[in-house]
Design an enzyme around this catalytic site. Structure first.
Site, short mmCIF file in Angstrom:
data_model
loop_
_atom_site.label_atom_id
_atom_site.label_comp_id
_atom_site.label_asym_id
_atom_site.label_seq_id
_atom_site.Cartn_x
_atom_site.Cartn_y
_atom_site.Cartn_z
N ILE A 12 30.15 11.64 15.88
CA ILE A 12 31.10 12.71 16.56
C ILE A 12 32.28 12.35 15.75
CG2 ILE A 12 29.86 12.71 18.83
CD1 ILE A 12 31.60 10.37 19.51
N GLY A 13 32.22 11.60 14.79
CA GLY A 13 33.52 11.44 14.07
C GLY A 13 33.54 10.55 12.95
N GLY A 51 35.96 8.17 9.85
CA GLY A 51 37.04 7.68 9.16
C GLY A 51 36.93 6.79 8.11
N GLY A 52 37.96 6.31 7.55
CA GLY A 52 37.98 5.23 6.68
C GLY A 52 37.20 4.12 6.97
N GLY A 79 35.20 3.57 9.52
CA GLY A 79 33.72 3.78 9.98
C GLY A 79 33.31 4.95 10.54
N VAL A 132 31.77 7.18 14.06
CA VAL A 132 31.39 7.05 15.37
C VAL A 132 30.41 7.95 15.99
CG1 VAL A 132 32.64 7.02 17.75
CG2 VAL A 132 33.92 6.53 15.69
N LYS A 172 30.82 2.53 16.97
CA LYS A 172 31.43 2.66 15.63
C LYS A 172 30.67 2.03 14.45
CE LYS A 172 35.70 2.29 15.20
NZ LYS A 172 37.43 1.73 15.32
N ASP A 195 49.19 1.13 14.17
CA ASP A 195 48.48 2.46 13.91
C ASP A 195 48.52 3.42 14.98
OD1 ASP A 195 47.74 4.44 12.19
OD2 ASP A 195 45.81 3.61 11.92
#
Length: 796
Positions: free
Chosen positions: A504-505, A507-508, A510, A512, A526, A626
């Site tokens: 479902i997603g 990024g840099g 990992g 998800v 994740k 962040d």
């Protein structure tokens, strides 16, 4: 409308939970009229004065939580009449005095939390006479005497934390507590004597901390039989003899701290078997021999301190292969070798102290690319030649470089390098100097370009590391209230071994996945990115996330259910929030239109509350580093939760707050381009950007640049520009909504003030938001407990 009535109408109330509401004033005497109460939770407020004796009238009370307030004075003796009380938590107040004898009458106690007060006297002797006590937390007080005798025979006890008191007694006599105890922390007391030799009966012990006491004798070899031990702290005692080789059997150990004792002999090579070790501190002893190269097998190490010993020979090159190592202290030994080039190739190193040794030769060229390094001390060695062209060396104080054979450079106090040396290093010097000179100019107006430049420069380093695969087994999966192995297998089955259709997603750090367990519970998994050899790309982020989320609990912070380190894959398990990220919500016209003004203001408040909790209520403070719309997750009711703590920093008072850049470009505070100093004001700036993004429906990059360049007065800027920046996908705010949105905008602009000293704290932001914006639940924003209890809604 609201009308006040007598508190007596609430006599049938059984549960009252008003935690984390910024309530002020005293606990009213009328609280005693709520005779039906079984649970009373008033934690994380600003309550003051004394605990009223009327609490003794709550004879049905089972749970009492008054923690994290400003209460003072003694605990009323009437508390001892609450015979059904099973849970009492009053930590982090200003309470004082001795505990009354009434505590010995509380025979149903399951959890006791008295930490961070000013209590004196002895601990209640019969605190566990009912044989139901599991948690006993009394740290940071002034208690004296021995551990209560009832605790020594308490078969139910799981956790005893009594740090920072004046407790005393022979330690060998104190250790007859439950064999099922999991946490023992007696740091900073006055216990004496020798540790017992037989530890085979401690089947579940995971933490043993008895640092800064008066223990003597040898470290028992039997500690190696405590197979589940994760933290062993015996620092600052009078222990002598050799470090037992049997400790190598503690393969789950995360922290080993034996510093400031009288230990001697070699560092056992068996330490290399502790593959999960994060912190190893053996400093200030009389250890001799060489540093075992097997330490290079501890691939998760973050901190390594072997200083103030009598270690000889060379620095093992294997230390340079530790991918997560942030601090390395080998100072005040007798090491005699050249510097291994591998030390300059460490990708996470921040502090390195090699002073007071016999290290010779030149500093390897690999240090020219060690951009993560912040602090260096190589004084009192035999080094020579030019300093590396990185800020840690070029800006180092002379005292960190003094007393070497022939170091040269531009640092005041060093001789300048010869022309031949300059020619040999001119190429790399020119490249570096271009960045150093231009960066301050660009950062004023093109902050993003500079930060990206720093990032690219840091990422351009190449290194060749022979990392060994992490050898973990399935039962390493840790999850609360579940069997680890069973849940691990259920997760793998639920997402069909990480089939992309469940993703479902990404990024840099990992990807998800959504996993529905057999019991119907849905969790977010994740999966962390790894390298070809199975090692994590960013193991430090993995450790940070676990460390941060296992130490904080807040309704606006995502819950970590567990984690897994496996030879095939490493992942974290969180609560599943069906609303997705704030970034995705705002980027989609349909979902953004459904997120009305009252919901958006509430999201801003949620994030502010969480950050205020992290900065002020956590000890030590936690800085997220962040805060951005991609890291704000929403549930089905639009309640916001801060996620992704991989870059978080814990501001320990005894450690450096300087670090390499972390965060999301466009949200990072401008001072990070120069100082790289981490503090709460960095999060405040990011919050300001986020709050503007919520109002505008898009990232406010251009708006921030134009506003700050147009005027230094944020009040003028917000008056002029507010009507032009609100998200056009929503209907115009009502008069009441406009007032709330204007306040959010005004606070956001104060948070992005270029001078960090002029930014508010997150607590100040929360106070303003709560003071001016009514709660979505129609409760008065700032009231006393008395008003809340007397408040009754009636139709008139």
């Amino acid at each position: 409308m609201y009308q006040y009535t007598n508190i007596g109408c609430y006599k049938s109330l059984t549960e009252l939970s008003l935690g984390n509401n910024m309530l002020t004033g005293r606990i009213p005497l009328s609280i005693g009229n709520l005779s039906g109460l079984t649970l009373l939770y008033l934690s994380q407020n600003y309550l003051s004065e004394q605990i009223p004796s009327a609490i003794g009238n709550l004879t049905n009370l089972i749970g009492l939580d008054l923690s994290q307030n400003n209460l003072y004075g003694a605990i009323p003796p009437e508390l001892g009449t609450l015979k059904l009380l099973a849970y009492i938590d009053i930590f982090k107040n200003q309470l004082s005095g001795a505990l009354s004898d009434g505590f010995n009458n509380l025979t149903h106690l399951n959890r006791v939390g008295l930490s961070q007060n000013h209590f004196t006297g002895h601990l209640p002797q019969n605190i566990c006479i009912g044989s139901s006590l599991t948690w006993f937390l009394v740290s940071e007080n002034n208690f004296v005497g021995a551990i209560p005798r009832s605790l020594k025979n308490c078969s139910t006890l799981r956790k005893i934390i009594a740090t920072d008191n004046q407790l005393s007694g022979n330690i060998s006599e104190e250790f007859s507590v439950s064999p099922y105890v999991e946490h023992i922390n007696l740091n900073n007391n006055k216990f004496f004597g020798q540790l017992p030799w037989n530890w085979s009966g401690y089947l579940t012990l995971t933490e043993l901390r008895i640092s800064n006491n008066n223990l003597s004798g040898r470290i028992p070899a039997g500690l190696g039989e405590v197979s589940r031990l994760q933290k062993l702290h015996l620092s600052s005692n009078h222990l002598y003899g050799e470090i037992p080789r049997s400790l190598g059997k503690l393969t789950l150990l995360l922290e080993l701290k034996l510093d400031s004792n009288d230990l001697l002999g070699n560092i056992p090579s068996e330490i290399g078997q502790m593959s999960r070790l994060l912190n190893l501190s053996l400093s200030a002893n009389n250890l001799s021999g060489s540093i075992p190269e097997q330490i290079g097998n501890c691939t998760q190490l973050l901190d390594l301190n072997l200083s103030q010993n009598a270690l000889v020979e060379n620095i093992p090159s294997q230390i340079g292969n530790l991918p997560s190592l942030a601090t390395l202290d080998l100072s005040q030994n007798m090491l005699e070798s050249q510097l291994p080039p591998e030390l300059g190739e460490m990708q996470s190193i921040e502090m390195m102290n090699l002073s007071h040794n016999k290290i010779f030769g030149s500093i390897p060229k690999s240090f020219d690319h060690c951009f993560s390094l912040i602090s260096i001390d190589i004084s009192y060695n035999k080094l020579e030649g030019p300093l590396p062209n990185i800020s840690a060396f070029q800006k180092a104080p002379f005292d960190s470089l003094r007393n070497n054979k022939g170091l040269c450079g531009t640092v005041a106090g060093l001789k300048p390098c010869s022309q031949s040396t300059q020619r040999n290093t001119s190429r790399r010097t020119t490249k570096r100097m271009i960045f150093v000179v231009v960066a301050p100019i660009l950062a004023t107006t093109f902050l993003l370009v500079v930060v990206v430049g720093i990032f690219i420069l840091a990422r351009s380093r190449k290194r060749s590391v022979e990392s060994k695969p992490q050898e973990f087994t399935r039962n390493m999966f840790t999850v609360w209230s579940f069997d680890g192995k069973m849940v691990y297998e259920n997760i793998i089955d639920a997402i069909e071994n990480f089939d992309p259709k469940y993703c479902i997603g990404a990024g840099g750090f990992g990807s998800v996945f959504r996993a529905e367990l057999p019991n119907g519970q849905v969790v977010a998994v994740k999966k962390l990115h790894g390298m070809d050899d199975g090692a994590l790309r960013r193991p430090k982020d993995f450790a940070n996330e676990i460390h941060a989320l296992t130490n904080i609990r807040h309704r606006n912070i995502v819950k970590l259910y567990g984690f897994c380190s496996h030879v095939q894959h490493t992942f974290l398990v969180y609560e599943f929030l069906e609303g997705g990220s704030l970034m995705h919500l705002l980027s989609n016209d349909e979902t953004a239109a459904k997120c009305e003004w009252i919901k958006r203001v509430s999201i801003v408040k949620d994030v502010a509350n969480a950050l205020s909790y992290m900065h002020q209520n956590c000890s030590p403070s936690i800085i997220h580093r962040d805060i951005s719309s991609k890291n704000i997750l929403l549930d089905s009711e639009y309640q916001a939760h801060i996620s992704d703590f991989g870059t978080a920093r814990i501001l320990r008072p005894d450690s450096s707050h300087w670090t390499s850049f972390a965060g999301t470009y466009g949200y990072a505070a401008p001072e990070l381009a120069f100082t790289m100093e981490v503090n709460e004001k960095c999060d405040v700036y990011s919050f300001g950007v986020l709050a503007l993004e919520v109002i505008m429906g898009k990232h406010p990059g251009d708006f921030i640049l134009s506003t700050l360049s147009a005027s230094s007065s944020t009040s003028i800027a917000y008056d002029i520009l507010l009507k032009d920046i609100v998200d056009p996908r929503l209907s115009s705010p009502s008069k009441q909504e406009l007032k709330q949105v204007a306040l959010v905008a005004k606070l956001a602009l104060s948070c992005i003030e270029p001078n960090p000293q002029l930014r508010p704290t997150m607590n100040q932001v929360c106070v303003q938001l709560l003071k001016e914006i009514p709660s979505q639940f129609n409760v008065f924003p700032i009231v006393t407990i008395g008003q809340l209890l007397d408040l009754q809604m009636t139709n008139v």
